[in-house]
Design a protein around this motif. Sequence first.
Motif, PDB file in Angstrom:
ATOM      1  N   ASP A  59       0.835  -1.205   0.000  1.00  0.00           N
ATOM      2  CA  ASP A  59       0.000   0.000   0.000  1.00  0.00           C
ATOM      3  C   ASP A  59       0.871   1.258   0.000  1.00  0.00           C
ATOM      4  O   ASP A  59       0.576   2.222  -0.715  1.00  0.00           O
ATOM      5  N   ASP A  62       2.181   1.696  -3.476  1.00  0.00           N
ATOM      6  CA  ASP A  62       1.105   2.174  -4.356  1.00  0.00           C
ATOM      7  C   ASP A  62       0.844   3.666  -4.157  1.00  0.00           C
ATOM      8  O   ASP A  62       0.710   4.418  -5.131  1.00  0.00           O
ATOM      9  N   LYS A  63       0.764   4.091  -2.897  1.00  0.00           N
ATOM     10  CA  LYS A  63       0.508   5.507  -2.604  1.00  0.00           C
ATOM     11  C   LYS A  63       1.648   6.394  -3.092  1.00  0.00           C
ATOM     12  O   LYS A  63       1.423   7.479  -3.610  1.00  0.00           O
ATOM     13  N   ALA A  66       1.393   6.634  -6.910  1.00  0.00           N
ATOM     14  CA  ALA A  66       0.277   7.513  -7.282  1.00  0.00           C
ATOM     15  C   ALA A  66       0.637   8.973  -7.043  1.00  0.00           C
ATOM     16  O   ALA A  66       0.346   9.839  -7.884  1.00  0.00           O
ATOM     17  N   ALA A  81       7.436   0.712 -11.033  1.00  0.00           N
ATOM     18  CA  ALA A  81       6.459  -0.371 -11.210  1.00  0.00           C
ATOM     19  C   ALA A  81       7.033  -1.464 -12.113  1.00  0.00           C
ATOM     20  O   ALA A  81       6.856  -2.660 -11.837  1.00  0.00           O
ATOM     21  N   THR A 112       4.886  -9.485  -3.567  1.00  0.00           N
ATOM     22  CA  THR A 112       5.238  -8.099  -3.890  1.00  0.00           C
ATOM     23  C   THR A 112       6.052  -7.469  -2.765  1.00  0.00           C
ATOM     24  O   THR A 112       7.049  -6.788  -3.019  1.00  0.00           O
TER      25      THR A 112
END
Length: 139
Positions: A59, A62-63, A66, A81, A112
């Motif tokens: 997470d 991902d944050k 983003a 990525a 991951t």
Amino acid sequence: MRRIAITLLATCLLLAGTAVGCSKSDDEKAKDCATALTERTGSDSADTPTVSEAEERVDALDKTLASMVRSGYAGVAKEAADAVEKKTKAGGKSRPEACEPLSEDNYNALLTAKTIGGLGWTGKGGEFDKLKMVEGLGG
């Protein structure tokens, strides 16, 4: 009669042993899986996150990605990525036997998270470190 009693006792002991072997907690199963993923991901063997710790690490990545995209660094985010995807695939597609008890989502989170560790993008406590990610990408 004695033979039947011995057979029943042996069967009971066998069943009890099987039940004990199946009584691992979810965290123990996750740690076993994380250990099995060590060689595949090139991560530290001491890095054995639980599923919730793995999800937190993923997470955080991902944050960060983003946020990078929103800030105009889409190219670097894509590079990060792609590095995770390449490292994940480099170890092969077969799922280690120790990971079989886990759901697909939990397995993917552990894979991951261990890959992030294998890339050197984690701090001392195993948490995702965005500065190490940028350094690892050559930035």
